[in-house]
Design a protein around this motif. Sequence first.
Motif, PDB file in Angstrom:
ATOM      1  N   VAL A 120       0.989  -1.089   0.102  1.00  0.00           N
ATOM      2  CA  VAL A 120       0.016  -0.084  -0.014  1.00  0.00           C
ATOM      3  C   VAL A 120       0.916   1.200   0.045  1.00  0.00           C
ATOM      4  CG1 VAL A 120      -1.573   1.262   1.155  1.00  0.00           C
ATOM      5  CG2 VAL A 120      -1.724  -1.335   1.259  1.00  0.00           C
ATOM      6  N   SER A 121       0.641   2.254  -1.027  1.00  0.00           N
ATOM      7  CA  SER A 121       1.292   3.332  -0.937  1.00  0.00           C
ATOM      8  C   SER A 121       0.325   4.366  -0.858  1.00  0.00           C
ATOM      9  CB  SER A 121       1.955   3.633  -2.332  1.00  0.00           C
ATOM     10  OG  SER A 121       3.096   2.650  -2.626  1.00  0.00           O
ATOM     11  N   LEU A 122       0.842   5.578   0.275  1.00  0.00           N
ATOM     12  CA  LEU A 122       0.147   6.430   0.307  1.00  0.00           C
ATOM     13  C   LEU A 122       0.563   7.892   0.045  1.00  0.00           C
ATOM     14  CD1 LEU A 122      -2.338   8.482   1.747  1.00  0.00           C
ATOM     15  CD2 LEU A 122      -1.242   7.629   4.029  1.00  0.00           C
ATOM     16  N   THR A 123       0.233   8.430  -0.768  1.00  0.00           N
ATOM     17  CA  THR A 123       0.832   9.760  -1.282  1.00  0.00           C
ATOM     18  C   THR A 123      -0.232  10.837  -0.809  1.00  0.00           C
ATOM     19  OG1 THR A 123       1.704   8.873  -3.206  1.00  0.00           O
ATOM     20  CG2 THR A 123       1.487  11.175  -3.222  1.00  0.00           C
ATOM     21  N   TYR A 124       0.487  11.867  -0.291  1.00  0.00           N
ATOM     22  CA  TYR A 124      -0.085  13.187   0.279  1.00  0.00           C
ATOM     23  C   TYR A 124       0.625  14.129  -0.682  1.00  0.00           C
ATOM     24  CZ  TYR A 124      -0.378  17.348   3.258  1.00  0.00           C
ATOM     25  OH  TYR A 124      -0.475  18.613   3.877  1.00  0.00           O
ATOM     26  N   SER A 125      -0.144  14.816  -1.823  1.00  0.00           N
ATOM     27  CA  SER A 125       0.323  15.649  -2.830  1.00  0.00           C
ATOM     28  C   SER A 125      -0.183  17.139  -2.555  1.00  0.00           C
ATOM     29  CB  SER A 125      -0.025  15.116  -4.178  1.00  0.00           C
ATOM     30  OG  SER A 125       0.488  16.232  -4.983  1.00  0.00           O
ATOM     31  N   TRP A 126       0.475  17.999  -2.538  1.00  0.00           N
ATOM     32  CA  TRP A 126       0.224  19.473  -2.730  1.00  0.00           C
ATOM     33  C   TRP A 126       0.527  20.326  -3.885  1.00  0.00           C
ATOM     34  CZ3 TRP A 126       3.552  17.164   0.633  1.00  0.00           C
ATOM     35  CH2 TRP A 126       4.707  17.754   0.578  1.00  0.00           C
ATOM     36  N   SER A 127       0.616  19.284  -4.903  1.00  0.00           N
ATOM     37  CA  SER A 127       1.255  19.865  -5.966  1.00  0.00           C
ATOM     38  C   SER A 127       0.292  20.869  -7.011  1.00  0.00           C
ATOM     39  CB  SER A 127       1.657  18.994  -7.003  1.00  0.00           C
ATOM     40  OG  SER A 127       0.795  17.871  -7.157  1.00  0.00           O
ATOM     41  N   ASP A 128      -0.839  20.566  -6.467  1.00  0.00           N
ATOM     42  CA  ASP A 128      -2.043  21.505  -7.332  1.00  0.00           C
ATOM     43  C   ASP A 128      -2.385  22.741  -6.470  1.00  0.00           C
ATOM     44  OD1 ASP A 128      -2.012  19.747  -9.323  1.00  0.00           O
ATOM     45  OD2 ASP A 128      -3.646  18.427  -8.676  1.00  0.00           O
ATOM     46  N   VAL A 129      -1.709  23.043  -5.434  1.00  0.00           N
ATOM     47  CA  VAL A 129      -2.089  24.177  -4.733  1.00  0.00           C
ATOM     48  C   VAL A 129      -1.332  25.196  -5.231  1.00  0.00           C
ATOM     49  CG1 VAL A 129      -1.958  25.434  -2.436  1.00  0.00           C
ATOM     50  CG2 VAL A 129      -2.209  22.907  -2.429  1.00  0.00           C
ATOM     51  N   THR A 130      -2.068  26.118  -5.771  1.00  0.00           N
ATOM     52  CA  THR A 130      -1.462  27.459  -6.340  1.00  0.00           C
ATOM     53  C   THR A 130      -2.104  28.611  -6.013  1.00  0.00           C
ATOM     54  OG1 THR A 130      -3.444  27.207  -7.901  1.00  0.00           O
ATOM     55  CG2 THR A 130      -1.711  26.147  -8.610  1.00  0.00           C
ATOM     56  N   ASP A 131      -2.952  28.835  -4.902  1.00  0.00           N
ATOM     57  CA  ASP A 131      -3.408  30.057  -4.333  1.00  0.00           C
ATOM     58  C   ASP A 131      -2.456  30.518  -3.696  1.00  0.00           C
ATOM     59  OD1 ASP A 131      -4.594  32.018  -2.746  1.00  0.00           O
ATOM     60  OD2 ASP A 131      -6.357  30.652  -2.383  1.00  0.00           O
ATOM     61  N   PRO A 132      -1.664  31.927  -4.027  1.00  0.00           N
ATOM     62  CA  PRO A 132      -0.533  32.417  -3.130  1.00  0.00           C
ATOM     63  C   PRO A 132      -1.168  32.513  -1.546  1.00  0.00           C
ATOM     64  CG  PRO A 132      -1.324  33.791  -5.096  1.00  0.00           C
ATOM     65  CD  PRO A 132      -2.022  32.505  -5.129  1.00  0.00           C
ATOM     66  N   GLU A 133      -2.160  32.912  -1.282  1.00  0.00           N
ATOM     67  CA  GLU A 133      -2.738  33.127  -0.150  1.00  0.00           C
ATOM     68  C   GLU A 133      -2.950  32.011   0.847  1.00  0.00           C
ATOM     69  OE1 GLU A 133      -3.243  36.371   1.417  1.00  0.00           O
ATOM     70  OE2 GLU A 133      -2.385  36.841  -0.541  1.00  0.00           O
ATOM     71  N   LEU A 134      -3.328  30.958   0.127  1.00  0.00           N
ATOM     72  CA  LEU A 134      -3.113  29.445   0.875  1.00  0.00           C
ATOM     73  C   LEU A 134      -1.861  29.092   1.447  1.00  0.00           C
ATOM     74  CD1 LEU A 134      -5.056  27.115   1.876  1.00  0.00           C
ATOM     75  CD2 LEU A 134      -4.948  26.412  -0.256  1.00  0.00           C
ATOM     76  N   LEU A 135      -0.917  29.144   0.223  1.00  0.00           N
ATOM     77  CA  LEU A 135       0.646  28.879   0.559  1.00  0.00           C
ATOM     78  C   LEU A 135       0.993  29.653   1.573  1.00  0.00           C
ATOM     79  CD1 LEU A 135       1.414  28.381  -3.512  1.00  0.00           C
ATOM     80  CD2 LEU A 135       1.344  26.475  -1.471  1.00  0.00           C
ATOM     81  N   LYS A 136       0.814  30.884   1.639  1.00  0.00           N
ATOM     82  CA  LYS A 136       1.155  31.754   2.901  1.00  0.00           C
ATOM     83  C   LYS A 136       0.582  31.184   4.093  1.00  0.00           C
ATOM     84  CE  LYS A 136       1.324  35.952   0.374  1.00  0.00           C
ATOM     85  NZ  LYS A 136       0.740  37.336   0.563  1.00  0.00           N
ATOM     86  N   GLN A 137      -0.739  30.845   4.089  1.00  0.00           N
ATOM     87  CA  GLN A 137      -1.506  30.458   5.114  1.00  0.00           C
ATOM     88  C   GLN A 137      -0.887  28.997   5.633  1.00  0.00           C
ATOM     89  OE1 GLN A 137      -5.587  30.590   4.376  1.00  0.00           O
ATOM     90  NE2 GLN A 137      -6.016  29.936   6.541  1.00  0.00           N
ATOM     91  N   ILE A 138      -0.939  28.278   4.882  1.00  0.00           N
ATOM     92  CA  ILE A 138      -0.556  26.807   5.316  1.00  0.00           C
ATOM     93  C   ILE A 138       0.702  26.440   4.911  1.00  0.00           C
ATOM     94  CG2 ILE A 138      -1.141  24.321   4.759  1.00  0.00           C
ATOM     95  CD1 ILE A 138      -4.000  25.206   4.450  1.00  0.00           C
ATOM     96  N   ARG A 139       1.737  25.875   5.686  1.00  0.00           N
ATOM     97  CA  ARG A 139       2.949  25.390   5.284  1.00  0.00           C
ATOM     98  C   ARG A 139       2.849  23.880   4.927  1.00  0.00           C
ATOM     99  NH1 ARG A 139       8.371  26.296   8.923  1.00  0.00           N
ATOM    100  NH2 ARG A 139       9.708  24.982   7.510  1.00  0.00           N
ATOM    101  N   PHE A 140       3.208  23.469   3.722  1.00  0.00           N
ATOM    102  CA  PHE A 140       3.335  22.224   3.269  1.00  0.00           C
ATOM    103  C   PHE A 140       4.724  21.564   3.450  1.00  0.00           C
ATOM    104  CE2 PHE A 140      -0.577  23.881   1.264  1.00  0.00           C
ATOM    105  CZ  PHE A 140      -1.528  22.880   1.450  1.00  0.00           C
ATOM    106  N   PRO A 141       4.652  20.445   3.833  1.00  0.00           N
ATOM    107  CA  PRO A 141       3.475  19.502   4.108  1.00  0.00           C
ATOM    108  C   PRO A 141       2.938  19.697   5.441  1.00  0.00           C
ATOM    109  CG  PRO A 141       5.593  18.437   4.298  1.00  0.00           C
ATOM    110  CD  PRO A 141       5.890  19.679   4.080  1.00  0.00           C
TER     111      PRO A 141
END
Length: 162
Positions: A120-141
């Motif tokens: 079982v492989s579990l992938t957590y991806s944030w590659s489609d997060v493009t909203d600059p405000e969201l990227l400032k608000q949430i630190r990935f991963p």
Amino acid sequence: MNTEQTHLTVTRTIDAPSKDIFGVLTLPARHHEFDGSGFVRAADDTERITAAGEKFVMNMHGDHMGGDYRTHNFVTAYDENKMVGWKPAPEGEDGSAPEGPKGWEWLYELTPQGSDATEVSLTYSWSDVTDPELLKQIRFPMIPEEDLEQSLNLLAAAVTKD
């Protein structure tokens, strides 16, 4: 951490057939059993996931969201006994339905290893997060690799208790 990184993937072998694991993964009412992050509380929806394009609602809890919240999960991948994935979208503060997923995805891929074991492989991806405000608000991963590994350990326990 590499700032160019856009996903984390963890893998483990679970001593169960892929159809049994898939059965747990596609039942939102059981998602709290294998959530290594501790955010998932319970599903509002008890229907089994049967196709991409479906949606299910989860009750969640996390300090990052000020406590209790709900998320709508849009099923992005479905291949029976092989793959299931979804992108969450937090519900509006007023209880309104979300505009759509914010760009991160959970994807489970199952590869049979004989008749009684599955990788079982579990992938957590944030590659489609493009909203600059969201990227400032949430630190990935937002979810660390250890929590993903714990999710697979909990999934193994949930499947074998059936």
